[in-house]
Write an enzyme that holds these catalytic residues in place. Structure first.
Site, mmCIF file in Angstrom:
data_model
loop_
_atom_site.group_PDB
_atom_site.id
_atom_site.type_symbol
_atom_site.label_atom_id
_atom_site.label_comp_id
_atom_site.label_asym_id
_atom_site.label_seq_id
_atom_site.Cartn_x
_atom_site.Cartn_y
_atom_site.Cartn_z
ATOM 1 N N ARG A 88 39.353 33.479 26.686
ATOM 2 C CA ARG A 88 38.431 33.430 27.810
ATOM 3 C C ARG A 88 37.393 32.310 27.699
ATOM 4 O O ARG A 88 37.159 31.596 28.676
ATOM 5 C CB ARG A 88 37.739 34.785 28.027
ATOM 6 C CG ARG A 88 38.713 35.909 28.402
ATOM 7 C CD ARG A 88 38.004 37.172 28.881
ATOM 8 N NE ARG A 88 37.312 36.920 30.112
ATOM 9 C CZ ARG A 88 36.017 36.743 30.233
ATOM 10 N NH1 ARG A 88 35.225 36.829 29.169
ATOM 11 N NH2 ARG A 88 35.481 36.495 31.392
ATOM 12 N N PRO A 146 41.133 48.066 40.396
ATOM 13 C CA PRO A 146 40.201 47.510 39.411
ATOM 14 C C PRO A 146 40.854 47.319 38.038
ATOM 15 O O PRO A 146 41.647 48.156 37.604
ATOM 16 C CB PRO A 146 39.101 48.584 39.324
ATOM 17 C CG PRO A 146 39.796 49.864 39.681
ATOM 18 C CD PRO A 146 40.905 49.505 40.645
ATOM 19 N N CYS A 181 43.745 24.187 15.785
ATOM 20 C CA CYS A 181 43.492 22.747 15.885
ATOM 21 C C CYS A 181 43.321 22.304 17.327
ATOM 22 O O CYS A 181 44.190 21.643 17.905
ATOM 23 C CB CYS A 181 44.622 21.992 15.206
ATOM 24 S SG CYS A 181 44.714 22.441 13.475
ATOM 25 N N GLU A 182 42.235 22.702 17.947
ATOM 26 C CA GLU A 182 41.871 22.307 19.306
ATOM 27 C C GLU A 182 40.349 22.317 19.356
ATOM 28 O O GLU A 182 39.720 23.263 18.869
ATOM 29 C CB GLU A 182 42.344 23.348 20.343
ATOM 30 C CG GLU A 182 43.824 23.562 20.441
ATOM 31 C CD GLU A 182 44.533 22.526 21.300
ATOM 32 O OE1 GLU A 182 43.843 21.781 22.033
ATOM 33 O OE2 GLU A 182 45.773 22.465 21.211
ATOM 34 N N GLY A 230 38.308 43.350 41.181
ATOM 35 C CA GLY A 230 37.391 42.225 41.115
ATOM 36 C C GLY A 230 35.957 42.501 40.722
ATOM 37 O O GLY A 230 35.191 41.560 40.492
HETATM 38 C C1 LIG Z 1 44.081 40.766 38.464
HETATM 39 C C2 LIG Z 1 44.247 41.580 39.676
HETATM 40 C C3 LIG Z 1 43.451 42.708 39.889
HETATM 41 C C4 LIG Z 1 42.353 43.128 38.947
HETATM 42 O O1 LIG Z 1 41.265 42.265 38.991
HETATM 43 P P1 LIG Z 1 39.935 42.614 38.149
HETATM 44 O O2 LIG Z 1 39.039 41.476 38.415
HETATM 45 O O3 LIG Z 1 40.343 42.699 36.731
HETATM 46 O O4 LIG Z 1 39.406 43.892 38.663
HETATM 47 C C5 LIG Z 1 43.695 43.462 41.021
HETATM 48 N N1 LIG Z 1 44.667 43.117 41.899
HETATM 49 C C6 LIG Z 1 45.443 42.037 41.737
HETATM 50 C C7 LIG Z 1 46.489 41.724 42.728
HETATM 51 C C8 LIG Z 1 45.267 41.225 40.613
HETATM 52 O O5 LIG Z 1 46.041 40.148 40.461
#
Ligand SMILES: *Cc1c(COP(=O)(O)O)cnc(C)c1O
Length: 413
Positions: A307, A269, A337-338, A234
């Site tokens: 994204r 990560p 086409c969006e 995350g």
């Molecule tokens: C997507 C995900 C991650 C990685 O998240 P990042 O934000 O890319 O670091 C880690 N664990 C789980 C269970 C996920 O679904």
């Protein structure tokens, strides 16, 4: 005025475009390596396992590079496990997350002998016990617990709130661990949480650690000892000048709270390992002006990079060389086409047809989320090592896009 990006490591973007065409995903080996080492350095000599979240960028060469650096892998499908095996990753360092694992998924991972299943529901627990029983194996598990904290990120990438589909509810965790403890083919290994993605504040992590440690202590009192504590992934990256949390800050905070509890720390990560390493190169097909609004129509679209459309993400878009063209305030849009098909809006750029644009921080959740919408072949991928470019995925050919389809003829009915 915008910045220029003319090289990736020592390779000129102009040469890449001449050789491989556009749209083109390009990743820097040095950047991935550096990002992974930041996690390794943060843990130092402490017992740990860094499981790269494969879904962020699952190219076999990216997996291989990280495997060589010592990474484990966090997977969310059987396909991702196959990729890890194919790339030479170590299955005993694989963690299997995901809310919807099928019996086939469970069997394949059991037979492969992975490190741990992150169990996300009671139903999954009993299924896993059954499937392990049939194979005469023990299934190593941790529960993914939903700590009910607000990650303060975009709602689509926030996963640790009570109302999200992920994990087991916090107040059921002790009961489920006790149930798991009674099952003959389940081996309790750890506990896991993952509260969201692109986090730029430490406080949600602090709250989550506090909540998880309370559970860990409660379990210990019931005689359930855990070996590892997985804090998920995350960590955010700098798309638009965000202030960032470093792996060191995060890891130091966790260990301070852990005190003398003897747990192996695990992290998952994804974005923070590969996000900065990637570039999407695209050519300006033409510029146009509608009612005073300037558009640059480029050959990459939402099928290549979703994204901006999906998360309203802002991504840096730069040119490769100075230009004499007039500066306008452009929306950078693709041919799909969006109306949602844009890479960036309101960018002051000096552009002409034929110019190359560089979308930065495109290494995570870029190519992996691409599709064939509008019967567009997916881009080629390149990995750069200093002055060398390696083609790590061929551009899809148009004929391949419908090679699995059949034309049904009703003439003879
Ligand atoms: C997507 C995900 C991650 C990685 O998240 P990042 O934000 O890319 O670091 C880690 N664990 C789980 C269970 C996920 O679904």
């Amino acid at each position: 005025m915008s910045q220029l990006t003319s090289h990736i490591e020592q390779v000129a973007i102009e040469d890449l475009v001449k050789t491989y065409g556009t749209p083109l995903y390009v990743y820097s080996k040095a950047s991935i390596t550096e990002a992974f080492k930041r996690y390794q350095d943060a843990f130092g000599a402490r017992k740990h396992l860094i499981c790269y979240a494969v879904k962020a960028n699952s190219n076999l060469s990216v997996i291989r590079l990280l495997a060589d650096l010592g990474a484990g892998f966090d997977i969310v499908s059987r396909g991702e496990l196959l990729r890890v095996l194919k790339a030479g990753g170590d299955p005993t360092k694989v963690i299997f997350s995901g809310v919807g694992k099928t019996r086939e998924d469970l069997r394949f991972a059991l037979e492969t002998g992975i490190h741990c299943f992150n169990v996300e529901s009671e139903a999954e627990l009993y299924r896993l016990n059954e499937e392990a029983g049939k194979l005469g194996l023990m299934a190593p598990i941790s529960f993914r617990v939903n700590p009910d904290v607000d990650a303060k990120t975009h709602p689509y990438i926030s996963t640790g709130l009570r109302e999200n589909k992920f994990g087991i509810p916090y107040d059921q965790a002790v009961r489920l661990y006790e149930a798991a403890h009674q099952l003959p083919h389940i081996a309790i290994k750890g506990i896991d949480c993952h509260i969201g993605s692109q986090l730029t504040e430490l406080s949600p992590y602090c709250d989550a650690v506090d909540r998880m440690l309370k559970l860990i202590d409660a379990l210990k009192e019931k005689g359930i000892e855990l070996e590892h504590f997985d804090m998920g992934g995350g960590l955010g990256i700098d798309y638009q000048g965000e202030t960032l949390i470093t792996p060191q800050t995060l890891v130091d905070m966790i260990y301070e709270k852990l005190g003398d509890r003897d747990l192996m720390m695990t992290m998952e990560p994804g974005r923070s390992i590969v996000g900065d390493s990637g570039y999407l190169l695209t050519e300006v097909i033409l510029t146009k002006e509608n009612e005073g609004k300037h558009f640059a129509v480029v050959d990459a679209a939402m099928n290549d990079l979703i994204r901006p459309a999906l998360y309203e993400s802002w991504m840096r878009i730069e040119t490769t060389q100075a230009s004499d063209a007039p500066v306008h305030n452009y929306d950078i849009v693709g041919p799909v086409c969006e109306t949602g098909d844009f890479l960036g809006k309101n960018r002051d750029l000096a552009l002409s047809a034929g110019d190359i644009l560089v979308v930065k921080q495109a290494g995570a959740y870029g190519f992996v989320m691409s599709s064939n919408y509008n019967t567009r072949g997916r881009a080629a991928e390149i990995l750069i090592d200093q002055d060398q470019a390696y083609l790590i995925r061929e551009r899809e050919r148009l004929e391949d896009l419908f090679a699995n389809e059949k034309v049904v003829s009703f003439d003879e009915r």
